[in-house]
Design an enzyme around this catalytic site. Sequence first.
Site, mmCIF file in Angstrom:
data_model
loop_
_atom_site.group_PDB
_atom_site.id
_atom_site.type_symbol
_atom_site.label_atom_id
_atom_site.label_comp_id
_atom_site.label_asym_id
_atom_site.label_seq_id
_atom_site.Cartn_x
_atom_site.Cartn_y
_atom_site.Cartn_z
ATOM 1 N N TYR A 150 -159.293 -48.200 32.081
ATOM 2 C CA TYR A 150 -159.767 -49.280 33.226
ATOM 3 C C TYR A 150 -158.602 -49.433 34.241
ATOM 4 C CZ TYR A 150 -164.283 -49.156 30.755
ATOM 5 O OH TYR A 150 -165.390 -48.880 30.125
ATOM 6 N N ASP B 124 -165.613 -42.690 15.971
ATOM 7 C CA ASP B 124 -166.569 -41.934 15.888
ATOM 8 C C ASP B 124 -167.612 -42.168 14.844
ATOM 9 O OD1 ASP B 124 -164.780 -40.555 14.624
ATOM 10 O OD2 ASP B 124 -164.961 -38.757 15.586
ATOM 11 N N LYS C 54 -159.412 -44.403 17.865
ATOM 12 C CA LYS C 54 -159.068 -42.818 17.541
ATOM 13 C C LYS C 54 -157.957 -42.362 17.606
ATOM 14 C CE LYS C 54 -161.469 -38.810 17.735
ATOM 15 N NZ LYS C 54 -162.468 -38.260 16.974
ATOM 16 N N ASP D 264 -166.618 -51.178 25.677
ATOM 17 C CA ASP D 264 -167.625 -51.291 26.790
ATOM 18 C C ASP D 264 -168.825 -50.509 26.327
ATOM 19 O OD1 ASP D 264 -168.843 -51.360 29.179
ATOM 20 O OD2 ASP D 264 -167.677 -50.328 30.298
#
Length: 478
Positions: A125, A205, A172, A229
């Site tokens: 972002y 995930d 991740k 988000d």
Amino acid sequence: MQRITVAKGDGIGPEIMNATLQVIMAAGAKIEIDEIEVGEKVYLAGNTSGIAKESWDVIRRNKIFLKAPITTPQGGGYKSLNVTTRKFLGLYSNVRPCSSLHPFVSTKHPKMDIVMVRENEEDLYAGIEHQQTDEVVQCLKLISRPGCEKIVRYAFEYAKQYGRKKVTCFTKDNIMKQTDGLFHQVFDEIAKEYPEIENEHWIIDIGAAKMADTPEVFDVIVTLNLYGDVLSDIAAQIAGSVGLAGSANIGEECAMFEAIHGSAPRRAGQNMANPSGLLQGAIMMLNHIGQTEVAEKIQNAWLKTIEDGIHTYDIYKEGVSKIKVSTSDFAKAIIDNLGNEPEVLKAVSYGNGGALKLPKYVRKPAAKKELVGVDLFVHWRGENANELAEKIKIIGTENVKLSMITNRGIKVWPDGFSETFCTDHWRCRFKPVDIKTINKDDIGKLLSKSYWVGLDVVKTENLYEFDGKPGYSLGQGQ
Ligand code: NAD
């Protein structure tokens, strides 16, 4: 008495803000209001940020900002006011409680009670994007140690203040060992300071899949900006409806509170919209400014109203709901219930409340930083990495030579596979020969030689070791 800034926003904004303010004033909130104009009108008057300079002065003076949703006009280079506000005011923490209201609001997850704590300023972002070749664009993912420490500590302090038992970290880091790796490492470091709170880490995930399937196993979840988000909208939706959730954006000095939904322009002016999301934001605001008893009173009255089956159209369900009400009648019903507690749903008790008191970030001593190589990114339209290697080897110097070429991260030289698909964007890694470190002059020589042989270098990335540990990733397959 606390002075706050209020913006009524666009679309359904004014209706839900009026309803919210009526409820919190009736409950005895000790606030004074400065109203500012933000959003569509300001954008269309030619201000691409959607807010006038004088309004910033009001927000910065009052420090507490309750904001209704706004409409960002399509096209025309208008900047998202939400993103700008979060960044300008350093609102690093986005907090979004998502709990189900079973059996009064339909959900597949009757026992869900999650608080999502999302890092709010960093990650992809930062919006730093570049096109580097005909075929490749990049977006920089920036993760900082202060950013990680602040958000992770916020999550644990939140859990402590609100009696939550567990904090789960989602990253991740099996793939992004530097960026997500830092977030995970900081999580492990800070978790040790809170032995009374359980902690765990999930790869995002499978963690997200688990959250969508069995959300009741999670309590507080802390994660990076992009994952947060996406996941926080999923969490709100599976708890019942995005129309029911509020969020707090907290910084060291200022804080902004809002609903998570948008301005729902098609519902505007019809006195139909559900004000619950913004009301939840306002309840978090009251907790933040220490008016905890008022916050509890409103939340319990709201729960009781939902329990009474008094529902706006978006959550109304035949057989479960008793009466379908307008925005203003829903607010009146909550006001009538002030002082009452829910009987089936769990009544809330917020303890001491108040803004979380977090230590200021203290910069660590500098590490020993050594330059141990450089990656040159080259725009080249050929297809065979061996051919590129022959061209590039020429620019090596007595100190540095070509050690590897990758394409989209996968090693293609030496010993690449002919099956690997290649774009026109090649990373060429140069490492020292017979010495450990190089200096910037070696990089300068590589760049000037590449210019003379006609190589199109579009970017360089220095390879450093920090206290002897590599601060860069290996090529995939290296
Ligand atoms: P939206 O959240 O406004 O609407 C999505 C759907 O949910 C619509 O069907 C809407 O009718 C319904 N809905 C939303 N809030 C509701 C409520 N309180 N009660 C009943 N129903 C409700 O999302 P969108 O349509 O994608 O966006 C509309 C505008 O809002 C866009 O201009 C967007 O940029 C803006 N937006 C603003 C914010 C913000 O200010 N924080 C957040 C998201 C979107």
